[in-house]
Design a protein around this motif. Structure first.
Motif, PDB file in Angstrom:
ATOM      1  N   ASP A 148       0.882  -1.112   0.009  1.00 15.20           N
ATOM      2  CA  ASP A 148      -0.055  -0.059   0.163  1.00 15.20           C
ATOM      3  C   ASP A 148       0.934   1.272   0.118  1.00 15.20           C
ATOM      4  N   VAL A 149       0.988   2.016  -1.151  1.00 18.88           N
ATOM      5  CA  VAL A 149       1.893   3.040  -1.221  1.00 18.88           C
ATOM      6  C   VAL A 149       1.018   4.436  -1.016  1.00 18.88           C
ATOM      7  N   HIS A 150       1.993   5.152  -0.147  1.00 22.83           N
ATOM      8  CA  HIS A 150       1.792   6.507   0.052  1.00 22.83           C
ATOM      9  C   HIS A 150       2.766   7.450  -0.513  1.00 22.83           C
ATOM     10  N   VAL A 151       2.491   8.546  -1.220  1.00 19.26           N
ATOM     11  CA  VAL A 151       3.482   9.374  -1.549  1.00 19.26           C
ATOM     12  C   VAL A 151       3.395  10.893  -0.919  1.00 19.26           C
ATOM     13  N   LEU A 152       4.625  11.496  -0.613  1.00 24.86           N
ATOM     14  CA  LEU A 152       4.620  12.598  -0.152  1.00 24.86           C
ATOM     15  C   LEU A 152       5.514  13.522  -0.922  1.00 24.86           C
ATOM     16  N   ALA A 153       5.080  14.440  -1.667  1.00 26.80           N
ATOM     17  CA  ALA A 153       5.828  15.343  -2.563  1.00 26.80           C
ATOM     18  C   ALA A 153       5.413  16.743  -2.366  1.00 26.80           C
ATOM     19  N   ARG A 206      -3.843  19.099  -3.522  1.00 27.05           N
ATOM     20  CA  ARG A 206      -3.029  19.048  -2.153  1.00 27.05           C
ATOM     21  C   ARG A 206      -3.112  17.308  -1.930  1.00 27.05           C
ATOM     22  N   GLU A 207      -4.024  16.653  -2.157  1.00 24.50           N
ATOM     23  CA  GLU A 207      -4.417  15.263  -1.966  1.00 24.50           C
ATOM     24  C   GLU A 207      -5.182  14.768  -3.061  1.00 24.50           C
ATOM     25  N   ARG A 263       2.917  22.101   1.356  1.00 26.68           N
ATOM     26  CA  ARG A 263       3.045  23.446   0.903  1.00 26.68           C
ATOM     27  C   ARG A 263       4.330  23.977   1.537  1.00 26.68           C
ATOM     28  N   TYR A 264       5.418  24.622   0.986  1.00 27.00           N
ATOM     29  CA  TYR A 264       6.366  25.442   1.524  1.00 27.00           C
ATOM     30  C   TYR A 264       6.667  26.737   1.366  1.00 27.00           C
ATOM     31  N   ALA A 265       5.410  27.432   0.706  1.00 31.74           N
ATOM     32  CA  ALA A 265       5.667  29.051   0.580  1.00 31.74           C
ATOM     33  C   ALA A 265       4.372  29.140  -0.011  1.00 31.74           C
ATOM     34  N   PRO A 266       4.064  30.574  -0.319  1.00 33.77           N
ATOM     35  CA  PRO A 266       3.026  31.073  -1.167  1.00 33.77           C
ATOM     36  C   PRO A 266       3.035  30.375  -2.283  1.00 33.77           C
ATOM     37  N   GLU A 267       1.977  30.054  -2.882  1.00 37.11           N
ATOM     38  CA  GLU A 267       1.818  29.342  -4.319  1.00 37.11           C
ATOM     39  C   GLU A 267       2.798  29.633  -5.134  1.00 37.11           C
ATOM     40  N   ALA A 268       2.934  31.276  -5.384  1.00 39.93           N
ATOM     41  CA  ALA A 268       3.505  31.786  -6.350  1.00 39.93           C
ATOM     42  C   ALA A 268       5.051  31.880  -6.174  1.00 39.93           C
ATOM     43  N   LEU A 269       5.446  31.591  -4.806  1.00 42.26           N
ATOM     44  CA  LEU A 269       6.856  31.448  -4.668  1.00 42.26           C
ATOM     45  C   LEU A 269       7.422  29.917  -4.589  1.00 42.26           C
ATOM     46  N   PRO A 315      15.446  26.312   3.231  1.00 42.50           N
ATOM     47  CA  PRO A 315      14.701  25.852   4.576  1.00 42.50           C
ATOM     48  C   PRO A 315      13.470  25.955   4.704  1.00 42.50           C
ATOM     49  N   CYS A 316      12.788  26.587   3.718  1.00 39.26           N
ATOM     50  CA  CYS A 316      11.367  26.707   3.812  1.00 39.26           C
ATOM     51  C   CYS A 316      10.929  25.196   3.160  1.00 39.26           C
ATOM     52  N   LEU A 317      11.546  24.631   2.317  1.00 40.34           N
ATOM     53  CA  LEU A 317      11.153  23.230   1.541  1.00 40.34           C
ATOM     54  C   LEU A 317      11.444  22.327   2.774  1.00 40.34           C
ATOM     55  N   LEU A 318      12.429  22.227   3.363  1.00 41.87           N
ATOM     56  CA  LEU A 318      12.973  21.319   4.471  1.00 41.87           C
ATOM     57  C   LEU A 318      11.799  21.597   5.494  1.00 41.87           C
ATOM     58  N   ALA A 319      11.619  22.586   5.991  1.00 41.27           N
ATOM     59  CA  ALA A 319      10.770  22.532   6.911  1.00 41.27           C
ATOM     60  C   ALA A 319       9.143  22.069   6.530  1.00 41.27           C
ATOM     61  N   GLY A 320       9.082  22.553   5.606  1.00 40.93           N
ATOM     62  CA  GLY A 320       7.607  22.152   5.092  1.00 40.93           C
ATOM     63  C   GLY A 320       7.661  20.626   4.860  1.00 40.93           C
ATOM     64  N   GLN A 321       8.443  19.877   4.319  1.00 40.39           N
ATOM     65  CA  GLN A 321       8.437  18.776   4.274  1.00 40.39           C
ATOM     66  C   GLN A 321       8.440  17.935   5.586  1.00 40.39           C
ATOM     67  N   TRP A 322       9.294  18.373   6.537  1.00 40.93           N
ATOM     68  CA  TRP A 322       9.539  18.027   7.775  1.00 40.93           C
ATOM     69  C   TRP A 322       8.120  18.216   8.634  1.00 40.93           C
ATOM     70  N   TRP A 323       7.420  19.114   8.620  1.00 38.24           N
ATOM     71  CA  TRP A 323       6.138  19.283   9.188  1.00 38.24           C
ATOM     72  C   TRP A 323       5.338  18.533   8.658  1.00 38.24           C
ATOM     73  N   ALA A 324       5.201  18.357   7.451  1.00 39.46           N
ATOM     74  CA  ALA A 324       4.130  17.426   6.807  1.00 39.46           C
ATOM     75  C   ALA A 324       4.344  15.902   6.971  1.00 39.46           C
ATOM     76  N   LEU A 325       5.656  15.524   7.033  1.00 42.05           N
ATOM     77  CA  LEU A 325       6.044  14.145   7.458  1.00 42.05           C
ATOM     78  C   LEU A 325       5.597  13.720   8.981  1.00 42.05           C
ATOM     79  N   ARG A 326       5.933  14.596   9.818  1.00 44.87           N
ATOM     80  CA  ARG A 326       5.857  14.495  11.235  1.00 44.87           C
ATOM     81  C   ARG A 326       4.108  14.162  11.492  1.00 44.87           C
ATOM     82  N   ARG A 327       3.330  14.912  10.989  1.00 45.53           N
ATOM     83  CA  ARG A 327       2.062  14.713  11.018  1.00 45.53           C
ATOM     84  C   ARG A 327       1.580  13.743  10.424  1.00 45.53           C
TER      85      ARG A 327
END
Length: 403
Positions: free
Chosen positions: A40-45, A53-54, A66-72, A96-108
């Protein structure tokens, strides 16, 4: 009898289709789709403008953070993170925004759901984020390095980070022998499995015996980034046309170097002979390979050290029995045998490229013999059937070890 639940696999990636029919490199998607037969595969990108979003895509549960406002959100996709950073230096602020966004999404996600294994594509950022987020007990962490993260991220600090990542992974795979050597240079004694990325050589990238190849038609397919070496191919085409050869170059792909390459063709006076057709889907790409006289892969080592980790377009061209000219780089040696399945030339050498292209065009019978031998070899080693089964078996072993 009730069947036991299938193992659950979480795939972390920064390259994935943003929507159905997207022209992003499909290797992570295609592998995940085939692993869904076993897991059973779940992908986080990363999220991107216009993407959901899903969603469920080809049977895969896909979540985009998300890791920034959509335009950024301009760090991932359209050439890859390293190429996007070189194109616009201000995008370093997004790292750092990408790292933080992915970290937070992965933690949740890890708090909400249980997984038996995490497959992180690229050491940095995905495997790094997985470790920082805290890989659960009894959950295997497999990291696959594709090349840019291994060859292109240099410096003492980054080397220390990569060694730490390698030490924390349950398993590590690379896509070529050259990459295995680089991993073991970084961390002597590191266990590494070589499993290349595959492609569909039985249904999509196949020969068309009745199709006629266009005379003097040269094809390049791939992202338009520095390590692909397209500028040297344009120089080679200008050289051939200057010698009276009526060659035409078709370039299938997009990327940050597009406008610079257009300007180069204009400056050399060959703009009418260079057709930039943009990114194309697999079906159309296979047709292009079947019609071209020769496919050229002029890859180089980029200024920052980044280079090909594998060279999937070579496999796809060979699957269509298209004659191939490619650079003599370590990873490409895993696929092509000079003089037997392709012609290999020194990288960053337009004169050598031009000579090899001319050799193919002047002796189509010999080129066809090499192309037929090439297809037989790549079908045996690089079709998705064998590649996906190897990844599935490795993941199951790692899951058993972690449990």
């Amino acid at each position: 009898m009730i069947e036991p639940p299938r193992p659950r696999l979480l795939v972390l990636t920064s390259t994935f289709p943003r929507w159905a029919g997207d022209h992003e490199p499909p290797f992570v998607f295609e592998l995940s789709r085939r692993l869904a037969e076993t897991f059973d595969v779940h992908v986080l990108a990363p999220h991107a403008a216009g993407a959901r979003r899903e969603e469920t895509l080809a049977g895969l549960a896909v979540q985009r953070f998300r890791y920034a406002p959509e335009a950024l959100q301009q760090l991932a996709y359209d050439g890859g993170i390293l190429a996007r950073l070189r194109q616009r230096r201000w995008r370093l602020l997004l790292v750092p925004c990408l790292l933080a966004g992915q970290w937070w999404a992965l933690r949740r996600l890890l708090r909400r759901e249980r997984f038996d294994a995490i497959h992180a594509h690229w050491l940095i950022p995905q495997a790094l984020v997985a470790i920082l987020a805290g890989v659960p007990k009894n959950c295997a962490l497999l990291c696959t390095s594709h090349g840019g993260d291994l060859f292109g991220l240099r410096g003492r600090l980054l080397g220390w980070i990569k060694r730490g990542i390698l030490a924390r992974c349950t398993g590590v795979t690379v896509v070529s022998a050259a990459m295995r050597d680089e991993v073991q240079r970084l961390r002597p004694g590191q266990a590494v499995d070589i499993i290349p990325m595959g492609t569909d050589l039985l249904g999509c990238f196949t020969p068309a015996p009745m199709a006629a190849r266009e005379p003097n038609a040269v094809l390049f397919a791939g992202r338009l980034v520095e390590k692909k070496g397209v500028s040297y191919l344009i120089d080679a085409i200008a050289r051939l046309r200057g010698q009276g050869r009526d060659v035409a170059l078709r370039i299938a792909g997009n990327g940050p170097e597009l406008e610079g390459l257009r300007a180069q063709a204009q400056r050399l006076g060959i703009a009418s002979a260079v057709d930039f057709i943009g990114a194309v889907d697999h079906t159309r790409l296979a047709d292009l390979y079947r019609r071209a006289s020769v496919a050229v892969v002029p890859s180089v080592v980029a200024a920052g050290g980044d280079q090909e980790g594998f060279g999937l377009v070579i496999v796809e061209a060979m699957g269509c029995e298209c004659p191939v000219v490619a650079s003599r780089l370590p990873a490409i040696g895993d696929i092509a045998i000079d003089g037997e399945t392709a012609l290999l030339v020194p990288p960053a050498d337009p004169a050598a490229l031009a000579d090899a292209i001319e050799t193919v065009l002047d002796d189509p019978a010999a080129a066809t013999r090499r192309a037929m031998a090439a297809r037989a070899r790549v079908v045996e080693h690089f079709d998705w059937v064998s590649i996906a089964s190897r990844y599935a078996a490795l993941l199951q072993r790692l899951i058993g070890r972690s449990a």
